[in-house]
Design an enzyme around this catalytic site. Structure first.
Site, PDB file in Angstrom:
ATOM      1  N   ASP A   1      26.949  47.249  45.314  1.00 57.19           N
ATOM      2  CA  ASP A   1      28.292  47.836  44.576  1.00 57.19           C
ATOM      3  C   ASP A   1      28.409  47.186  43.241  1.00 57.19           C
ATOM      4  O   ASP A   1      28.424  45.996  43.109  1.00 57.19           O
ATOM      5  CB  ASP A   1      29.390  47.519  45.571  1.00 57.19           C
ATOM      6  CG  ASP A   1      30.783  47.567  44.920  1.00 57.19           C
ATOM      7  OD1 ASP A   1      30.910  48.248  43.994  1.00 57.19           O
ATOM      8  OD2 ASP A   1      31.862  48.008  45.868  1.00 57.19           O
ATOM      9  N   HIS A   2      28.327  48.160  42.223  1.00 51.42           N
ATOM     10  CA  HIS A   2      28.131  47.479  40.667  1.00 51.42           C
ATOM     11  C   HIS A   2      29.470  46.861  40.380  1.00 51.42           C
ATOM     12  O   HIS A   2      29.563  46.307  39.393  1.00 51.42           O
ATOM     13  CB  HIS A   2      27.959  48.811  39.707  1.00 51.42           C
ATOM     14  CG  HIS A   2      26.830  48.116  39.062  1.00 51.42           C
ATOM     15  ND1 HIS A   2      26.845  47.022  38.229  1.00 51.42           N
ATOM     16  CD2 HIS A   2      25.733  48.700  38.580  1.00 51.42           C
ATOM     17  CE1 HIS A   2      25.763  46.809  37.426  1.00 51.42           C
ATOM     18  NE2 HIS A   2      24.905  48.005  37.489  1.00 51.42           N
ATOM     19  N   ARG A   3      30.751  46.895  41.226  1.00 48.83           N
ATOM     20  CA  ARG A   3      31.763  46.545  41.052  1.00 48.83           C
ATOM     21  C   ARG A   3      32.016  44.583  41.251  1.00 48.83           C
ATOM     22  O   ARG A   3      32.610  44.058  40.639  1.00 48.83           O
ATOM     23  CB  ARG A   3      32.894  46.854  41.801  1.00 48.83           C
ATOM     24  CG  ARG A   3      33.223  48.370  41.311  1.00 48.83           C
ATOM     25  CD  ARG A   3      34.388  48.993  42.418  1.00 48.83           C
ATOM     26  NE  ARG A   3      34.004  48.876  43.865  1.00 48.83           N
ATOM     27  CZ  ARG A   3      34.646  49.350  44.692  1.00 48.83           C
ATOM     28  NH1 ARG A   3      35.861  49.952  44.409  1.00 48.83           N
ATOM     29  NH2 ARG A   3      34.192  49.208  46.022  1.00 48.83           N
TER      30      ARG A   3
END
Length: 464
Positions: free
Chosen positions: A434-436
């Protein structure tokens, strides 16, 4: 005086709203004990045996095998308090303390009353115990009816038991026409109220009551058009495990901005270390250690270095929640579909302990006995798709987790080793994250550490 109690499908937890009846464990007329399993249902999480909190005689079952019921809908009815003198105490509706039910719904959380053998009781025995039987009153016939219809029967004010209706459609039809089902005598088996009974009662009420003239309702031209023909082909309902997987994967794609990075690693030393572990004899001997257990232990060591990937995103609070414990899920393909059992507190286990728990959960998945608690609460997932004979993949993150490590097959390939071309055991590793929760540098560092441990298992000695 006997009392008929209705047992409804209980809330099985984990946000489940419906369940499918797989197998009935009792028949109408059987005697059941408190907390005796009466039906086996399949939820989106697992197969569950549902115990009945009442003891007595089963008088009705609602739903056939294969029927999907929402939580709170009737499962069966039990006559309690009747013929208690003929039943042992553990089969009656009362326990030693006089309680009429345990109030529990899940196996293993009951009163501890021993399960009893089922006994079939003749319906006459229930009636002889004092059960009130409503006699249909004679109805004067003024004109020949085209078809026999239900005859309203007087019901005493004290009647407050379940109505002999199985189909939810029949109940809804009666509600739509303000029809009291207790005033009908069913024409089905054992007095079961059928749809034809309700329709006949509706027609009879319409013929015998003055109805105000209805106002014509304009019909839209679109309503008169024939409905489009359904698309040809086999239709498979998205329910149970398949439906749960579909919902979770679709939600993951909608909410998580994922990215994937991958690397090839030389697993020759890891395979040699595993062979040495499993080949040890004497005091050093122990259970066999699988490759999956070793990779799981490598993952826990990597997550200790990169805790950003053991987290989740709280959208409402707009916060990243880093989780203290590693509950490691692993993908397992079963006859019922894809499931992800969870190894609890994997960060505190060694490879042998992780391997033993993986083996136990895999066997439970194969037999369909995993509990909802064993299928939820994961914080990171390990996906060994190499067992299907493929090298690489871009897996979908198991929502609401933040990352998943994919492992391809380990196969001999040409590899430059110590400056020379050699045949080595090579595996492709892929990390979807998850790039967040982190940037590419963190994800790359995690994957590189995993690959280094695969190539040089001695690195793990630092964390032992």
């Amino acid at each position: 005086m006997p009392q008929v109690l209705e047992f409804k499908l209980p809330d099985l937890g984990e946000g489940l709203t419906e369940a499918e009846i797989v197998r009935w464990l009792v028949e109408v007329g059987d005697v059941v004990a408190i907390d005796q399993p009466v039906v086996e249902v399949e939820t989106a999480k697992a197969m569950v045996e549902v115990p009945c909190p009442y003891g007595g005689v089963v008088t009705a079952r609602f739903g056939e095998e294969g029927t999907e019921l929402p939580v709170g809908s009737p499962l069966l009815t039990v006559a309690v308090g009747s013929a208690e003198g003929d039943l042992p105490e553990d089969l009656s509706g009362k326990g030693a303390d006089g309680a009429e039910s345990s109030g529990n719904v899940l196996v293993g959380y009951g009163t501890g009353a021993p399960a009893a053998r089922r006994r079939r009781v003749r319906p006459e025995a229930i009636s002889a115990a004092g059960a009130p039987v409503a006699e249909p009153a004679p109805v004067p016939v003024t004109a020949p009816a085209p078809a026999p219809g239900p005859v309203p029967a007087p019901v005493s004010d004290e009647a407050s038991g379940p109505v002999a209706v199985v189909s939810p459609l029949v109940r809804r039809l009666a509600r739509q026409h303000d029809l009291d089902l207790r005033q009908l005598t069913g024409s089905g088996r054992d007095g079961l109220i059928l749809r034809a009974d309700v329709e006949s009662a509706i027609k009879a009420a319409a013929n015998g009551t003055a109805v105000a003239p209805s106002v014509p309702v304009p019909v839209s031209p679109l309503a008169s058009r024939p409905a489009p023909a359904p698309v040809a082909g086999e239709r498979i309902p998205l329910r149970g495990v398949r439906g749960a997987v579909a919902d979770k994967l679709a939600r993951s794609r909608r909410e998580i901005p994922d990215a994937t990075c991958w690397v090839d690693a030389d697993a020759t030393e890891l395979m040699a270390a595993r062979a040495a572990m499993n080949g040890a004899g004497g005091p050093s001997a122990g259970p066999k250690v699988s490759v999956l257990a070793l990779l799981a232990r490598i993952c826990t060591a990597a997550l200790a270095r990169f805790p950003e990937l053991n987290s989740m995103v709280d959208l409402e609070a707009r916060e990243i929640v880093r989780l203290p414990a590693v509950h490691l899920g692993f993908a397992a393909q079963t006859e019922r579909g894809l499931v992800v059992p969870v190894v609890r507190d994997a960060q505190s286990r060694n490879a042998e302990s992780i391997g033993a728990e993986i083996g136990r959960l895999t066997e439970a998945a194969r037999t369909g006995t995993l509990t909802p608690a064993e299928l939820t609460g994961g914080t990171f997932t390990l996906n060994n798709y190499g067992v299907f004979g493929v090298d690489g993949s871009t897996p979908i993150i198991n929502h609401p987790e933040a990352a998943m490590l994919g492992v391809g097959r380990i196969v001999p390939k040409p590899w430059v080793h110590r400056g020379e071309l050699a045949v080595r055991q090579v595996v492709q590793l892929s990390l979807t994250f998850d790039h967040r929760v982190c940037d590419g540098g963190t994800a790359g560092g995690f994957l590189r550490y995993v690959a280094d441990c695969v190539e040089q298992p001695a690195l793990l000695l630092r964390t032992l």
